[in-house]
Design an enzyme around this catalytic site. Sequence first.
Site, PDB file in Angstrom:
ATOM      1  N   ASP A   1       1.176   0.318   7.446  1.00 25.55           N
ATOM      2  CA  ASP A   1       0.061  -0.378   6.779  1.00 25.55           C
ATOM      3  C   ASP A   1       0.848  -1.356   5.690  1.00 25.55           C
ATOM      4  O   ASP A   1       0.865  -1.070   4.597  1.00 25.55           O
ATOM      5  CB  ASP A   1      -0.782   0.620   6.044  1.00 25.55           C
ATOM      6  CG  ASP A   1      -1.832   1.192   6.846  1.00 25.55           C
ATOM      7  OD1 ASP A   1      -1.800   0.784   8.121  1.00 25.55           O
ATOM      8  OD2 ASP A   1      -2.614   2.084   6.363  1.00 25.55           O
TER       9      ASP A   1
ATOM     10  N   ASP B   1       0.882  -1.161  -0.088  1.00 27.31           N
ATOM     11  CA  ASP B   1       0.011   0.074   0.137  1.00 27.31           C
ATOM     12  C   ASP B   1       0.900   1.154   0.075  1.00 27.31           C
ATOM     13  O   ASP B   1       0.885   1.842   0.994  1.00 27.31           O
ATOM     14  CB  ASP B   1      -0.821   0.233   1.311  1.00 27.31           C
ATOM     15  CG  ASP B   1      -2.150   0.962   1.196  1.00 27.31           C
ATOM     16  OD1 ASP B   1      -2.445   1.559   0.048  1.00 27.31           O
ATOM     17  OD2 ASP B   1      -2.891   0.971   1.895  1.00 27.31           O
TER      18      ASP B   1
ATOM     19  N   GLU C   1      -0.331  -4.605   5.332  1.00 26.36           N
ATOM     20  CA  GLU C   1      -1.027  -5.560   5.113  1.00 26.36           C
ATOM     21  C   GLU C   1      -1.230  -6.136   3.726  1.00 26.36           C
ATOM     22  O   GLU C   1      -1.544  -7.397   3.561  1.00 26.36           O
ATOM     23  CB  GLU C   1      -2.564  -5.402   5.627  1.00 26.36           C
ATOM     24  CG  GLU C   1      -3.242  -4.444   4.927  1.00 26.36           C
ATOM     25  CD  GLU C   1      -4.666  -4.203   5.552  1.00 26.36           C
ATOM     26  OE1 GLU C   1      -4.926  -4.935   6.528  1.00 26.36           O
ATOM     27  OE2 GLU C   1      -5.259  -3.371   5.331  1.00 26.36           O
TER      28      GLU C   1
ATOM     29  N   ASN D   1       0.165   6.730   3.854  1.00 28.70           N
ATOM     30  CA  ASN D   1       0.471   5.373   4.888  1.00 28.70           C
ATOM     31  C   ASN D   1       2.014   5.948   5.470  1.00 28.70           C
ATOM     32  O   ASN D   1       2.602   4.795   5.952  1.00 28.70           O
ATOM     33  CB  ASN D   1       0.614   4.396   4.317  1.00 28.70           C
ATOM     34  CG  ASN D   1      -0.694   3.757   3.995  1.00 28.70           C
ATOM     35  OD1 ASN D   1      -1.803   4.008   4.857  1.00 28.70           O
ATOM     36  ND2 ASN D   1      -1.098   2.779   3.153  1.00 28.70           N
TER      37      ASN D   1
END
Length: 363
Positions: free
Chosen positions: A251, A233, A253, A238
């Site tokens: 972030d 991402d 993930e 972020n």
Amino acid sequence: MATAPRPRTSTREPEELGRRLAGWLDTKLPGAKVVNVFVPGSNGMSSETLLFDIEHPDTPLRACALRLAADPAAYTVFPTYDMPRQHRVMRLVAEHTDVPVPRVQWLEEDSEPLGAPFFVMARAEGRVPPDVMPYTYEGNWLYAATDAERAALQEASIALLARLHDQFPAKEAEFLLPAGEDSPLRRHVEAQRGYYAWVVGGLAPSPLIERAFARLEELWPADEGPSVLNWGDARIGNVIYDGFTPAAVLDWEMAAYAPREVDLGWTVYLHRFFQDLTVSFGQPGLPDFLRREDLERRYAELTGHTPRDMEFHTLYAALRHAIVMLRIAYRQAHFGEVEIPADPDGLILHHASLAAMVQGTYW
């Protein structure tokens, strides 16, 4: 755009989370107190973040952030949330690179304490370019910055991506590969096909997304290039900035083992998503900021790797974002915030730009 409410992201109560967190922490650090529990207003659309402080004489960790897997009752954005995977990626990035990631601490894989797995990390201080309203829209610190300040932030941000790709040992990222025998890029795209099938399961499919998948096949790179650790991402929203310098990269993930351009294409397109949206509402946005040609040129200068097949990779980024947007729209419908139109493509905020990419008329 200016008045639309932020989509609901959770059914959890912050006070109850804080109480349960205090009970859990006492098993890890007896006698510790959890204070100043706070759920940030910019909490993510998928996993949730809880901020809190620890009071205890025997730990150097005071200001903390907790990353909690999505609320199963909140019509989750993704089908699975692998918190051990995120924890491992962040630990390895800190070990192998100078990219500033928060120091990870405890990992809890049991859902019993807070209702879902989570991990705790050190909290970084600073400011984040906002998503709602987006930083391309007037009235926020990045929009109000000078051209020189934004240029400094752009330079530092693309350097983050370059250093991550260059410094992290590619072999160490292979555990992120989806199962299969095909190339990393092919497996990445097939995983997205699976995600799309999950999003539209029992619902009307998106003709636009399906055309975009077909167009990807037509643009498939003859040489996919080397694969590296992808942040996933990769966007300035972020990153926590200290002034205009990155202080923490958040972030992870969506981290993956894929060609460099998968990350770079996401960085390019996610800015364009906000810029296009802002222009559509009659604002100028930031047309000279994070331009595709500037990012590609600077990335090549920093890494020695000239980005290739960026028509493919920006289309792929827009396609992936469309699937996420469609899922978020269905979540809003689940909570009664929107109605589903006859044409599901209307739920995709950037359907016009994605359609133009499919037709080859966007850039």
